[in-house]
Design an enzyme around this catalytic site. Structure first.
Site, short mmCIF file in Angstrom:
data_model
loop_
_atom_site.label_atom_id
_atom_site.label_comp_id
_atom_site.label_asym_id
_atom_site.label_seq_id
_atom_site.Cartn_x
_atom_site.Cartn_y
_atom_site.Cartn_z
N LYS A 67 29.96 33.24 32.30
CA LYS A 67 30.78 32.64 33.37
C LYS A 67 30.78 33.62 34.52
CE LYS A 67 35.44 32.34 33.44
NZ LYS A 67 36.78 31.79 33.17
N ASN A 159 61.21 31.98 36.37
CA ASN A 159 60.16 32.47 37.27
C ASN A 159 60.81 33.37 38.29
OD1 ASN A 159 57.30 32.37 37.97
ND2 ASN A 159 57.99 31.48 39.90
N LYS A 226 48.30 45.44 34.41
CA LYS A 226 49.23 44.30 34.34
C LYS A 226 50.10 44.43 33.09
CE LYS A 226 46.85 40.46 36.66
NZ LYS A 226 46.13 39.22 36.39
P1 NAD Z 1 49.37 32.02 40.01
O1 NAD Z 1 49.10 32.98 41.11
O2 NAD Z 1 49.26 30.58 40.27
O3 NAD Z 1 50.85 32.29 39.42
C1 NAD Z 1 51.31 33.60 39.20
C2 NAD Z 1 52.65 33.57 38.51
O4 NAD Z 1 53.10 34.92 38.32
C3 NAD Z 1 53.75 32.88 39.35
O5 NAD Z 1 54.66 32.26 38.47
C4 NAD Z 1 54.41 34.05 40.07
O6 NAD Z 1 55.74 33.78 40.46
C5 NAD Z 1 54.38 35.08 38.96
N1 NAD Z 1 54.47 36.46 39.44
C6 NAD Z 1 53.68 37.04 40.37
N2 NAD Z 1 54.06 38.33 40.53
C7 NAD Z 1 55.09 38.54 39.68
C8 NAD Z 1 55.89 39.67 39.37
N3 NAD Z 1 55.70 40.85 39.99
N4 NAD Z 1 56.85 39.55 38.44
C9 NAD Z 1 57.06 38.37 37.81
N5 NAD Z 1 56.31 37.27 38.05
C10 NAD Z 1 55.35 37.37 38.98
O7 NAD Z 1 48.41 32.46 38.82
P2 NAD Z 1 48.00 31.61 37.53
O8 NAD Z 1 46.69 30.97 37.79
O9 NAD Z 1 49.15 30.81 37.08
O10 NAD Z 1 47.71 32.80 36.49
C11 NAD Z 1 48.78 33.60 36.01
C12 NAD Z 1 48.21 34.84 35.37
O11 NAD Z 1 47.42 34.48 34.25
C13 NAD Z 1 47.31 35.64 36.29
O12 NAD Z 1 47.68 37.00 36.17
C14 NAD Z 1 45.92 35.41 35.75
O13 NAD Z 1 45.06 36.51 35.97
C15 NAD Z 1 46.20 35.22 34.29
N6 NAD Z 1 45.20 34.44 33.56
C16 NAD Z 1 44.89 34.83 32.29
C17 NAD Z 1 43.96 34.12 31.57
C18 NAD Z 1 43.64 34.51 30.15
O14 NAD Z 1 42.68 34.01 29.58
N7 NAD Z 1 44.45 35.34 29.54
C19 NAD Z 1 43.31 33.01 32.14
C20 NAD Z 1 43.68 32.61 33.43
C21 NAD Z 1 44.62 33.33 34.13
#
Ligand code: NAD
Length: 321
Positions: A67, A159, A226
């Site tokens: 990917k 949130n 993170k």
């Molecule tokens: P997004 O940007 O749409 O949402 C981010 C979320 O995190 C929001 O709810 C925001 O309010 C919150 N947030 C941001 N900064 C914050 C902080 N300092 N403290 C508390 N909350 C905070 O992103 P998304 O697409 O919903 O993805 C969320 C996370 O999941 C990302 O970090 C992304 O990298 C991760 N992710 C992981 C996988 C996996 O396979 N594990 C896959 C996709 C995304």
């Protein structure tokens, strides 16, 4: 070579298809039959973009490929999703390119399947309240897939920016389940299952806020630095993951391991539970924590499913390449 565009994915692949594909590849990984290659992720010095590759090979399903994609923060202004990815599959017998598949929705679905799988195998059967921490793009996919795993009767959510919680409420209401916005103390006190899906770089949920018997799926931490929960929580939980090497380097476990609170050998691959080689939860009081870091093999598994379904339904678009 087959091409499946991003807009075709939604009608081709269901969340259940992705669940089955991810379950299969996690099992394969734990048997040593499937492995991920080292991840490449670079700031390219243009458009503020982070770009990289996740790749691997599953010797059981013969899914081989990568990917490619990343994060373009300026995309929203162009009417595009910030996260962009494309999956390339290769024929394991010849190396010929087998398919190019849009990876954006598949990434959301395979990530949701991962936390849902952890609930299937690790949450108490009588879990009735689910707590969501995070209300971004990915959160609705996580909640929706999770709701299929137990007879949940209530969703509680938190949130950092409460106005975003409406999108979680919509998912709950659509499924006929009440939703309530709560603080973190109440979330921990009420939830039997907790999913964290944020971009936080500091612990949000404290160990003391989590009750015995809770299952947590920590899904947001996929990069060095993170963090979503206190490292002490991992010290008192039974910790499971998709891939141990990723959990200790870029996953939620990185902090507990760095602080000497958890050893890599304490972490169990969820595939071992799927295979029946590990019992999973030990008691109703056990806190189980799934560190879902996201591996390339998940992407290859769901993209392969998309290709197989397109061929089976006679809608595969083939080009001479
Ligand atoms: P997004 O940007 O749409 O949402 C981010 C979320 O995190 C929001 O709810 C925001 O309010 C919150 N947030 C941001 N900064 C914050 C902080 N300092 N403290 C508390 N909350 C905070 O992103 P998304 O697409 O919903 O993805 C969320 C996370 O999941 C990302 O970090 C992304 O990298 C991760 N992710 C992981 C996988 C996996 O396979 N594990 C896959 C996709 C995304």
């Amino acid at each position: 070579m087959i091409i499946i565009s991003e807009r075709e994915i939604a009608t081709l692949v269901s969340p259940a298809d992705c669940f089955a594909a991810v379950e299969g590849v996690f099992a394969s990984m734990a048997k040593g039959k499937a492995y991920n290659f080292p991840v490449v992720r670079e700031a390219i010095g243009h458009a503020d973009a982070l770009y990289g590759f996740k790749s691997g090979f599953d010797r059981e399903s013969l899914a081989l490929g990568l990917k490619s994609g990343g994060f373009w923060p300026g995309n929203v202004e162009k009417g595009l999703t910030n996260h962009q990815s494309t999956i390339f599959l290769f024929d394991a017998d010849t190396g010929c390119c087998r398919a190019i598949v849009g990876g954006n929705l598949l990434t959301a679905l395979r990530t949701a399947a991962s936390s849902a799988l952890s609930i299937k195998y690790l949450a108490r059967p009588e879990a009735r309240v689910i707590g969501m921490i995070g209300a971004g793009h990915q959160s609705t996919f996580q909640l929706s897939a999770a709701l299929d795993q137990r007879r949940f009767e209530k969703v509680v959510g938190w949130n950092i920016e409460p106005s975003a919680l409406g999108r979680l409420e919509s998912v709950a209401v659509e499924r006929g389940i009440p939703f309530e916005a709560v603080d973190l103390d109440r979330l921990g006190a009420e939830a039997d299952v907790i999913i964290t899906i944020t971009s936080s770089f500091a612990p949000i949920l404290k160990a003391a806020q989590v009750r015995p018997g809770t299952h947590l799926a920590c899904m947001g931490t996929d990069t060095k630095g993170k963090q979503e929960v206190e490292a002490e929580l991992l010290a008192k939980a039974s910790v499971f993951t998709d891939e141990i090497a990723q959990a200790t380097s870029i996953g939620e476990a990185q902090h507990a391991v760095a602080q000497g609170l958890l050893a890599a050998t304490d972490i169990v691959a969820i595939g071992s539970v799927i295979n029946g080689a590990h019992p999973g939860r030990r008691s109703p009081e056990d806190i189980t924590l799934f560190d879902g870091t996201g591996v390339g093999l998940q992407d290859l598994a769901v993209a392969s499913t998309a290709v197989d379904l397109a061929i089976a339904r006679g809608v595969a678009r083939e080009i001479d390449f």
